[in-house]
Design a protein around this motif. Sequence first.
Motif, PDB file in Angstrom:
ATOM      1  N   LEU A   1      23.400 -19.035 -17.570  1.00  0.00           N
ATOM      2  CA  LEU A   1      24.274 -18.806 -18.718  1.00  0.00           C
ATOM      3  C   LEU A   1      24.827 -20.143 -19.177  1.00  0.00           C
ATOM      4  CD1 LEU A   1      26.886 -16.033 -19.300  1.00  0.00           C
ATOM      5  CD2 LEU A   1      27.550 -18.415 -19.644  1.00  0.00           C
ATOM      6  N   PHE A   2      24.510 -20.513 -20.418  1.00  0.00           N
ATOM      7  CA  PHE A   2      25.049 -21.729 -21.032  1.00  0.00           C
ATOM      8  C   PHE A   2      26.170 -21.331 -21.984  1.00  0.00           C
ATOM      9  CE2 PHE A   2      21.031 -23.455 -19.582  1.00  0.00           C
ATOM     10  CZ  PHE A   2      21.322 -24.793 -19.316  1.00  0.00           C
ATOM     11  N   ALA A   3      27.364 -21.813 -21.718  1.00  0.00           N
ATOM     12  CA  ALA A   3      28.517 -21.510 -22.567  1.00  0.00           C
ATOM     13  C   ALA A   3      28.802 -22.695 -23.480  1.00  0.00           C
ATOM     14  CB  ALA A   3      29.740 -21.193 -21.708  1.00  0.00           C
ATOM     15  N   GLY A   4      28.485 -22.551 -24.752  1.00  0.00           N
ATOM     16  CA  GLY A   4      28.761 -23.597 -25.738  1.00  0.00           C
ATOM     17  C   GLY A   4      27.892 -24.824 -25.641  1.00  0.00           C
TER      18      GLY A   4
ATOM     19  N   VAL B   1      20.914 -17.139 -21.089  1.00  0.00           N
ATOM     20  CA  VAL B   1      21.913 -16.500 -21.942  1.00  0.00           C
ATOM     21  C   VAL B   1      22.672 -17.649 -22.602  1.00  0.00           C
ATOM     22  CG1 VAL B   1      23.974 -15.061 -22.068  1.00  0.00           C
ATOM     23  CG2 VAL B   1      22.144 -14.484 -20.451  1.00  0.00           C
ATOM     24  N   VAL B   2      22.606 -17.743 -23.924  1.00  0.00           N
ATOM     25  CA  VAL B   2      23.253 -18.829 -24.659  1.00  0.00           C
ATOM     26  C   VAL B   2      24.450 -18.252 -25.414  1.00  0.00           C
ATOM     27  CG1 VAL B   2      22.989 -20.607 -26.419  1.00  0.00           C
ATOM     28  CG2 VAL B   2      21.097 -20.103 -24.858  1.00  0.00           C
ATOM     29  N   VAL B   3      25.621 -18.729 -25.034  1.00  0.00           N
ATOM     30  CA  VAL B   3      26.866 -18.232 -25.633  1.00  0.00           C
ATOM     31  C   VAL B   3      27.435 -19.330 -26.521  1.00  0.00           C
ATOM     32  CG1 VAL B   3      29.120 -17.199 -25.176  1.00  0.00           C
ATOM     33  CG2 VAL B   3      27.279 -16.951 -23.484  1.00  0.00           C
ATOM     34  N   GLN B   4      27.475 -19.086 -27.819  1.00  0.00           N
ATOM     35  CA  GLN B   4      28.075 -20.012 -28.768  1.00  0.00           C
ATOM     36  C   GLN B   4      29.450 -19.476 -29.182  1.00  0.00           C
ATOM     37  OE1 GLN B   4      27.114 -22.860 -29.046  1.00  0.00           O
ATOM     38  NE2 GLN B   4      24.885 -23.026 -28.912  1.00  0.00           N
ATOM     39  N   PRO B   5      30.253 -20.253 -29.882  1.00  0.00           N
ATOM     40  CA  PRO B   5      31.612 -19.801 -30.196  1.00  0.00           C
ATOM     41  C   PRO B   5      31.695 -18.424 -30.847  1.00  0.00           C
ATOM     42  CG  PRO B   5      31.428 -22.134 -30.661  1.00  0.00           C
ATOM     43  CD  PRO B   5      30.056 -21.676 -30.272  1.00  0.00           C
ATOM     44  N   ASN B   6      30.680 -18.041 -31.632  1.00  0.00           N
ATOM     45  CA  ASN B   6      30.734 -16.747 -32.316  1.00  0.00           C
ATOM     46  C   ASN B   6      29.460 -15.913 -32.135  1.00  0.00           C
ATOM     47  OD1 ASN B   6      33.331 -17.215 -33.803  1.00  0.00           O
ATOM     48  ND2 ASN B   6      32.125 -18.894 -34.670  1.00  0.00           N
TER      49      ASN B   6
END
Length: 589
Positions: free
Chosen positions: A307-310, A331-336
């Motif tokens: 999981l990459f957060a930002g 899993v790529v989590v960007q600000p929105n």
Amino acid sequence: MAESCKAANGSTSILDSSTPAVVASDATLGRHVARRLVEIGVKDVFSVPGDFNLTLLDHLIAEPGLKNIGCCNELNAGYAADGYARSRGVGACVVTFTVGGLSIINAIAGAYSENLPVICIVGGPNTNDYGTNRILHHTIGLSDFSQELRCFQTVTCYQAVVNHLEDAHEQIDTAISTALKESRPVYISISCNLPGIPHPTFIREPVPFSLTPRLSNKMGLEAAVDATAAFLNKAVKPVIIGGPKLRVAKACEAFVELANACGYPIAVMPSAKGLVPEHHSRFIGTYWGAVSTTFCAEIVESADAYLFAGPIFNDYSSVGYSLLLKREKAVVVQPNRVVIANGPAFGCILMKDFLQELAKKLNHNATAYENYQRIFVPDGVPPKSDPKAPLRVNIMFQHIQKMLSGSTAVIAETGDSWFNCQKLRLPEGCGYEFQMQYGSIGWSVGATLGYAQSVPDKRVIACIGDGSFQVTAQDISTMMRCEQKSIIFLINNGGYTIEVEIHDGPYNVIKNWNYTGLVDAIHNGEGNCWTKKVKCEEELLEAIEIATGEKKDFLCFIEVLVHKDDTSKELLEWGSRVCAANSRPPNPQ
């Protein structure tokens, strides 16, 4: 009696309608700008005076809660506002029309790339000159004054040209609120004859902003959390990695909350160093492909889910596009937004909400961290050398590491300091900043000025190469005027070392300066400044002892002379890979 009115940002604020309608002599545009800056948390404005902004500066310095920091040039004023915003959450700078605006624009572009809200205010032409055929000074000799505005449109998220008092209140408030909402720089041009004129719209005390908070789509959030939990819970050895967008998403605490709940090992992308606590029990270092912290890349790239957060995956952070990652595992989590395994995507979801909710759904899984513990071997220490032998860079950073505490912060300049500072282990509370996305050499001098001004209770330790220092050296002067107590390590290796390792040539060799002599000349006996030139470990230790002891309240400038080929092994590896990426031939047509 009160009435509700719609603010420029769309939120509702309350105005007391009993406020006198009489225009007080201080109900001016200039005072309104000053009060707004103070309200949003700005205590220091970085400026370079010019004839178009002088009246505005008069009003800014008249505001008790605001201090004007006069800089030596506009580029450094912009870099200082950048550094200030990294700590305070917002920064501001004031320059004059075109000659000042186009000088500062490089720094504003860097702030844009790093998602920093910087309010860039430019003193503009007299209102009577708009729409005429007059040619003004500080322009390119055309009667069209829009050149500066057009240049700023691509590096700011909002632009306001204030040349009418009737809509000045709305334009200024919209610009400032947009900077805060978007976490990007904005451009405000204010005509030079307007700041001192009273107007009914500028009530004595402006109503504080009440920005409408962004909300996650509840159904989308639930679906994204359930899908991600299902994906990660079936993985055998998952990991989580923090990226630089954690800052703009205001999700650093949520990331730690997730890390505490899931048991996965925690890594950080290079440009996110300082955003993830390195004292965490499962922190395994920096993930930077082939130049990662020892054993970190092996754990991340061998994981069956990450999981990459930002994250930001550019050519520098990917070491010339050489990361051994697979989209179907990520899993790529960007600000929105959340994207799972290169497949399902969910929008309108705030990273902070997502990480907090995901923490409640993940099964505890420490397998990857247990694997890390099995293969981990502590880093070796540099071999001891004669204390009087020529100083090596790795020895220097070994001693810088011992200087770090919760009351210090590190500023790393573009260059080999990226790699050497990346290896520093940050104690709890220790700040860390560098500019990786934009990578503008010379950034750190102004950024050190701004960052130190924003955190007077911390001592900033800046690591700056000689080539970078030559770009922006002048504002050492401003640090002295502001009575700052930073410690600057000037690493003198005779050139642009980072560029040597990408592609060498005679253009990477620079004229050597007497750097301590230069700083002494700037000091000129005024204020507290101490300099020292060191060539060996013995001299370095003596300099550090003095800088942290009897000169602890001084600006300390330590010039460290090292061999021109004394670089980190990470720079050698990174440089060759970035060179290969830059040298790719054109695709066949």
